[in-house]
Design a protein around this motif. Structure first.
Motif, short mmCIF file in Angstrom:
data_model
loop_
_atom_site.label_atom_id
_atom_site.label_comp_id
_atom_site.label_asym_id
_atom_site.label_seq_id
_atom_site.Cartn_x
_atom_site.Cartn_y
_atom_site.Cartn_z
N GLY A 63 -44.07 -24.46 -1.75
CA GLY A 63 -42.81 -25.22 -1.35
C GLY A 63 -41.91 -24.49 -0.48
O GLY A 63 -40.57 -24.46 -0.64
N SER A 64 -42.57 -23.78 0.36
CA SER A 64 -41.75 -22.85 1.42
C SER A 64 -42.43 -23.06 2.77
O SER A 64 -43.49 -23.46 2.84
CB SER A 64 -41.68 -21.67 0.91
N SER A 65 -41.58 -23.10 3.70
CA SER A 65 -42.03 -23.18 5.07
C SER A 65 -41.88 -21.90 6.01
O SER A 65 -40.83 -21.34 5.69
CB SER A 65 -41.33 -24.53 5.92
N ALA A 330 -38.64 -26.69 -15.67
CA ALA A 330 -38.31 -26.85 -14.13
C ALA A 330 -39.38 -27.86 -13.50
O ALA A 330 -40.49 -27.55 -13.12
CB ALA A 330 -38.88 -25.58 -13.83
N ARG A 331 -38.98 -29.05 -13.62
CA ARG A 331 -39.57 -30.18 -13.45
C ARG A 331 -40.13 -30.22 -12.01
O ARG A 331 -39.44 -30.35 -11.18
CB ARG A 331 -38.79 -31.43 -13.90
N GLY A 332 -41.34 -30.44 -11.88
CA GLY A 332 -41.98 -30.75 -10.62
C GLY A 332 -42.69 -29.34 -9.92
O GLY A 332 -43.90 -29.36 -9.83
N GLY A 333 -41.95 -28.35 -9.56
CA GLY A 333 -42.59 -27.43 -8.74
C GLY A 333 -41.62 -26.11 -8.79
O GLY A 333 -40.44 -26.09 -9.32
N ILE A 334 -42.26 -24.98 -8.07
CA ILE A 334 -41.67 -23.92 -7.77
C ILE A 334 -41.57 -23.37 -6.33
O ILE A 334 -42.79 -23.14 -6.16
CB ILE A 334 -42.00 -22.68 -8.83
N SER A 335 -40.47 -23.42 -5.63
CA SER A 335 -40.56 -22.72 -4.37
C SER A 335 -40.65 -21.17 -4.73
O SER A 335 -39.78 -20.48 -5.23
CB SER A 335 -39.16 -23.15 -3.66
N PRO A 375 -35.94 -28.07 -4.71
CA PRO A 375 -35.31 -27.09 -3.78
C PRO A 375 -36.78 -26.67 -2.75
O PRO A 375 -37.54 -26.54 -3.22
CB PRO A 375 -34.72 -25.99 -4.48
N VAL A 376 -36.25 -26.08 -1.63
CA VAL A 376 -37.45 -25.54 -0.72
C VAL A 376 -36.75 -24.39 0.12
O VAL A 376 -35.62 -24.27 0.27
CB VAL A 376 -38.06 -26.43 0.21
N GLN A 377 -37.75 -23.44 0.38
CA GLN A 377 -37.22 -22.16 1.21
C GLN A 377 -37.82 -22.26 2.60
O GLN A 377 -38.90 -22.80 2.64
CB GLN A 377 -37.67 -20.84 0.56
N THR A 378 -37.26 -21.61 3.39
CA THR A 378 -37.73 -21.58 4.84
C THR A 378 -37.36 -20.16 5.36
O THR A 378 -36.79 -19.13 4.65
CB THR A 378 -37.13 -22.62 5.84
N ALA A 379 -38.29 -19.81 6.55
CA ALA A 379 -38.01 -18.49 6.99
C ALA A 379 -36.68 -18.44 7.69
O ALA A 379 -35.83 -19.34 7.87
CB ALA A 379 -39.00 -18.28 8.26
N GLY A 380 -35.92 -17.10 7.62
CA GLY A 380 -34.76 -17.03 8.14
C GLY A 380 -33.62 -16.80 7.04
O GLY A 380 -32.57 -16.95 7.11
N GLY A 381 -34.15 -17.08 5.63
CA GLY A 381 -33.28 -16.82 4.52
C GLY A 381 -32.60 -18.23 4.27
O GLY A 381 -31.48 -18.06 3.85
N THR A 382 -33.02 -19.29 4.65
CA THR A 382 -32.42 -20.50 4.42
C THR A 382 -33.15 -21.45 3.69
O THR A 382 -34.35 -21.47 3.58
CB THR A 382 -32.07 -21.42 5.80
N GLY A 383 -32.32 -21.94 2.55
CA GLY A 383 -33.19 -22.95 1.65
C GLY A 383 -32.21 -24.53 1.48
O GLY A 383 -31.16 -24.50 2.33
N VAL A 419 -37.54 -37.21 -4.80
CA VAL A 419 -39.07 -36.73 -5.18
C VAL A 419 -39.06 -35.52 -4.50
O VAL A 419 -39.75 -34.60 -5.26
CB VAL A 419 -39.90 -37.83 -4.46
N ALA A 420 -38.74 -35.13 -3.58
CA ALA A 420 -39.12 -34.05 -2.68
C ALA A 420 -38.14 -33.68 -1.38
O ALA A 420 -37.52 -34.65 -1.00
CB ALA A 420 -40.28 -33.77 -2.44
N THR A 421 -38.14 -32.45 -1.17
CA THR A 421 -37.66 -32.33 0.38
C THR A 421 -38.69 -31.57 1.09
O THR A 421 -39.43 -30.82 0.44
CB THR A 421 -36.42 -31.33 0.16
N ALA A 422 -38.81 -31.89 2.42
CA ALA A 422 -39.78 -31.30 3.24
C ALA A 422 -39.44 -30.90 4.55
O ALA A 422 -38.18 -31.37 4.87
CB ALA A 422 -41.13 -32.26 3.45
#
Length: 445
Positions: A63-65, A330-335, A375-383, A419-422
């Motif tokens: 769940g992270s990019s 924690a319904r759904g997933g874990i980033s 929630p999702v996380q990305t590089a650079g410390g941004t979610g 449903v989700a964030t991508a």
């Protein structure tokens, strides 16, 4: 001359034409043979690649990019899908979006990232809304519906359809580039991406039916129990997307067998010849709340249950490393990114935990931001997460180190939950609501 007779011009032309036709036919045969032969050589990339090709972006369900997330977004476009949505949108490397829904005419719909223009809209079985999906390196999509795994190319043209018992709710890629399908009723298949052919014998997570004991046993309906999958309830034995360690071939599924008091986390291995169980840990009280997720090194499996517990499990042995009470399922997933865990849900708040090996600690929490999705996380410390602010759903950009809000963007007209964030490969952020609307934000320059 042949036999003392001179060939006429017509005869010469006929013989010359026959030679050309023969050469052309031979060439066509060679090209055709090459074309058919090429299907045996798979040079199409799978795996995380660009975009968001799997439900939780990669085989680990992280769940992270790796894309550096933008901290300044603007709404680019929004549009209705045409029906409700139950599974995350997937995004190909070229930015093409794929979403499944339940509508009269379309069950899988594709849109172009820059404009929101519909590229194709295909009818499928009604259970496609609950089916898993995955996209390979050239935009071929693999999606489950009533009793089958289907593949379409990026124009929506059918490639193949392979039958399965139930509805494939988990569609992943194996380390050798095949499709790993798991239905809600427990059928596990490894399929060729090129042809849909089974690469090994089908494996049944609930065990093979005993037809000698029950000779009149009939196959249950393909959508049986799907209503329970969203909450990991007992009527949906396999409710989640499997996490796959593509290097070792091991994958992890949550299974609630009929009659068992609790659901289990099960480790299986596909090594190219068969699928077999490595270990079983019956630890998910009242069912599984999340899909399993793997740490970056593959040594730890994270999973949540419906008693508000988030757990870390040794991926090699199935032994529990630690248990953390979140106060909500924690319904759904874990980033998961850089050891920071950000759970999803619709009942709790934004919180981040740090894995300390034998225990977990809360890195930070935002009790003022209620969760409305994953929630999702990305590089650079941004979610990114979606939260209700006032009476509106809002996309909140946050700093993953501190939890502080960086930016807020309203989702115009959005209701309920998401449903989700991508995240796309150009830093686009795509939010999908359960009632069936897409919101696409692009980085501002």
């Amino acid at each position: 001359m042949r036999n003392g007779r001179r060939r006429t011009g017509r005869e010469r032309r006929t013989r010359t034409g026959a030679k050309v036709l023969a050469l052309a036919s031979a060439g066509l045969f060679t090209l055709t043979a090459c074309a058919y032969g090429s299907t045996k050589v798979d040079d199409i990339g799978v795996g995380p690649g660009k975009g968001w090709p799997l439900a939780f972006r990669d085989a680990h369900n992280s769940g992270s990019s790796p894309v550096t997330g933008s901290r300044k977004l603007a709404l680019n476009w929004s549009r209705p899908v045409g029906g409700p949505v139950a599974q995350p949108v997937t995004i190909g490397g070229d930015g093409q979006l794929y979403v499944t829904t339940r509508a009269n005419a379309c069950n899988i719909v594709s849109f172009q990232m820059p404009t929101g223009r519909k590229r194709f809209c295909n009818p499928m079985g009604p259970s496609a809304v609950d089916g898993g999906s995955a996209v390979d390196g050239i935009g071929n999509v693999y999606v489950g519906d009533d009793g089958a795994v289907n593949s379409f190319n990026n124009l929506g043209q059918p490639r193949w359809r392979t039958q399965a018992a139930g509805t494939p709710v988990s569609v992943q890629f194996t380390g050798d580039g095949n499709v790993l399908s798991v239905t809600q009723s427990g059928q596990v298949d490894v399929l060729s991406r090129q042809t849909g052919d089974r690469q090994v014998s089908t494996f049944q997570l609930l065990g093979e039916p005993d037809f000698l004991t029950n000779p009149s046993l009939s196959r249950p309906p393909d959508r049986q129990g799907l209503e329970d999958c969203a909450t990991g309830g007992p009527q949906c034995p396999i409710a989640n997307v499997s996490a796959v360690d593509q290097k070792s071939g091991r994958f992890y599924a949550t299974v609630w067998k009929p009659g068992d008091k609790a659901a289990a986390l099960i480790a299986l291995t596909y090594g190219g010849k068969d699928v077999h169980v490595d270990w079983t840990a019956q630890l998910l009280e009242q069912g599984s709340a999340t899909s399993p997720a793997l740490s970056a090194d593959g040594s730890t499996v994270y999973v949540g249950d419906n008693t508000n517990r988030l757990m870390a499990v040794d991926a090699a042995t199935g032994h529990t490393k630690w248990v953390q009470d979140l106060g909500f399922p924690a319904r759904g997933g874990i980033s998961v990114a850089d050891g920071l865990l950000v759970p999803a849900g619709d009942e709790g708040h934004l919180v981040a935990l740090r894995d300390r090996g034998s225990s977990a600690e809360i890195a930070w929490e935002r009790k003022d931001l209620e969760l409305r999705g994953r929630p999702v996380q990305t590089a650079g410390g941004t979610g990114y997460t979606v939260a209700p602010i006032g009476d509106k759903l809002t996309l909140v950009t946050f700093d993953t180190k501190t939890g502080a809000t960086v930016q807020s963007n309203e989702l115009p007209g959005a209701e309920g939950t998401t449903v989700a964030t991508a995240v796309g490969d150009q830093g686009e952020v795509v939010v999908t609501t359960r009632i069936g609307e897409l919101f696409v934000f692009k980085p501002e320059k």
